[in-house]
Enzyme design. Structure first.
Site, mmCIF file in Angstrom:
data_model
loop_
_atom_site.group_PDB
_atom_site.id
_atom_site.type_symbol
_atom_site.label_atom_id
_atom_site.label_comp_id
_atom_site.label_asym_id
_atom_site.label_seq_id
_atom_site.Cartn_x
_atom_site.Cartn_y
_atom_site.Cartn_z
ATOM 1 N N SER A 11 0.825 -1.214 0.000
ATOM 2 C CA SER A 11 0.000 0.000 0.000
ATOM 3 C C SER A 11 0.858 1.262 0.000
ATOM 4 C CB SER A 11 -0.932 0.000 1.217
ATOM 5 O OG SER A 11 -0.187 -0.120 2.422
ATOM 6 N N GLY A 12 2.035 1.172 -0.614
ATOM 7 C CA GLY A 12 2.894 2.345 -0.771
ATOM 8 C C GLY A 12 2.465 3.172 -1.969
ATOM 9 N N ILE A 14 3.309 3.107 -5.155
ATOM 10 C CA ILE A 14 2.972 2.354 -6.365
ATOM 11 C C ILE A 14 1.659 1.618 -6.180
ATOM 12 C CG2 ILE A 14 3.668 0.390 -7.791
ATOM 13 C CD1 ILE A 14 6.539 1.391 -7.595
ATOM 14 N N CYS A 126 10.823 1.504 -13.480
ATOM 15 C CA CYS A 126 10.253 2.668 -14.167
ATOM 16 C C CYS A 126 11.169 3.109 -15.303
ATOM 17 C CB CYS A 126 10.004 3.798 -13.178
ATOM 18 S SG CYS A 126 11.458 4.334 -12.246
ATOM 19 N N VAL A 158 9.953 9.555 -5.064
ATOM 20 C CA VAL A 158 10.703 8.314 -4.829
ATOM 21 C C VAL A 158 10.490 7.904 -3.374
ATOM 22 C CG1 VAL A 158 12.953 7.181 -4.915
ATOM 23 C CG2 VAL A 158 12.389 8.975 -6.579
ATOM 24 N N GLY A 161 10.133 2.375 -0.542
ATOM 25 C CA GLY A 161 10.278 1.095 -1.225
ATOM 26 C C GLY A 161 11.217 1.195 -2.414
ATOM 27 N N ALA A 164 14.791 1.574 -1.281
ATOM 28 C CA ALA A 164 15.353 0.300 -0.814
ATOM 29 C C ALA A 164 15.812 -0.570 -1.967
ATOM 30 C CB ALA A 164 14.320 -0.446 0.025
#
Length: 291
Positions: A11-12, A14, A126, A158, A161, A164
């Protein structure tokens, strides 16, 4: 046509952007958004939209495998490597939004149709979505001795996630420029730009060719414009800011592209998110048509 039911794990940034795009797509039904934090405000946003949510991670899919046909994994590369065999065992189509590289490497504008039957599709990165079609269009005409892609994105777009995964991003994108784009050697670089107001995603693509003359340059120019038009069919904010520039002495082609996001979850400067989520939804919609 029956809609394909979709689950999103993660649920970030993206995952949330995907959710809004899935909700709009006529071929897809947004079934469940899965996170890890029971108090996540993003899960609450989904719940307020009437979407089922869970904070149980992939266990939510294991406990109710009928909840979905297609699973987007928007976690991290390391986590997806653990998820992939579980999703395969459950018989789910997986679309990997991380640079894990477990499944078939796909750029919709370039090689989707030949990979539609894969049980796990990896969208590379991406930057990969932005540059590989152009490199691939060139390599179909002439061997590309070396390809280099520099991706600059605004820091605010950015998330943790993506940060990382930076090491995985550079290695995986560079590998895919060769294995999918057809370059003999390659390098991928990423710049996270802290400028405020934030910049849009910008990519510079350099290709050194086996040979280059005016006749070949004309063919390359047409091929690049054609592939850009194909990308724009599902990423409307994809814009070629510098069409192919030719250096005949060094056998080099330079092209620049910029991506403006649709503004579904994050502001329009977040083209780096938009290009991969738009690509993911294009893949899922084609999968749905095959079901």
């Amino acid at each position: 046509m029956k809609k394909a039911k979709v689950a999103i794990i993660g649920s970030g940034n993206i995952g949330m952007d995907l959710m809004y795009k899935v909700l709009r797509n006529p071929n897809l039904e947004m079934s469940i958004l899965v996170g890890q934090d029971v108090d996540s405000p993003r899960l609450q946003i989904a719940a307020d939209l009437g979407i089922r949510t869970s904070s149980a991670g992939i266990q939510a899919i294991i406990d109710d495998p009928d909840c979905c046909d297609i699973v987007f994994d928007a976690t991290t590369a390391a986590v997806h490597k653990m998820h992939a065999p579980i999703l395969k065992q459950l018989g789910k189509k997986a679309i990997d939004m991380t640079p894990a590289g477990v499944g078939a490497l796909v750029v919709p504008a370039f090689n989707l149709e030949e990979n539609l039957d894969a049980d796990n599709i990896n969208l590379i990165s991406c930057g990969g979505q932005a540059v590989i079609p152009i490199i691939g269009a060139i390599s179909r005409l002439v061997p590309v001795e070396y390809a280099e892609a520099v991706n600059a994105s605004g820091s605010k777009s950015v998330g943790p996630g993506t940060r990382a995964n930076v090491d995985e991003y550079t290695h995986h994108t560079g590998d895919a420029i060769r294995s999918v784009g057809g370059a003999k050697t390659s390098k991928a670089l990423i710049v996270i730009n802290p400028a405020d107001p934030p910049i849009k995603m910008h990519n510079t693509i350099y290709c050194i060719l086996e040979r280059l003359d005016e006749q070949l340059a004309a063919k390359i120019d047409k091929a690049v414009h054609d592939i850009v038009a194909e990308i724009q069919s599902y990423v409307p904010g994809y814009n070629m800011t510098t069409p192919p520039q030719f250096d005949y002495e060094r056998r080099m082609v330079t092209t620049m592209v910029e991506i403006e996001g649709a503004g579904d979850y994050l502001p329009k400067y977040s083209g780096n998110l938009d290009i991969i989520t738009q690509a993911g939804v294009r893949v899922a919609a084609r999968m749905a048509e095959q079901m």
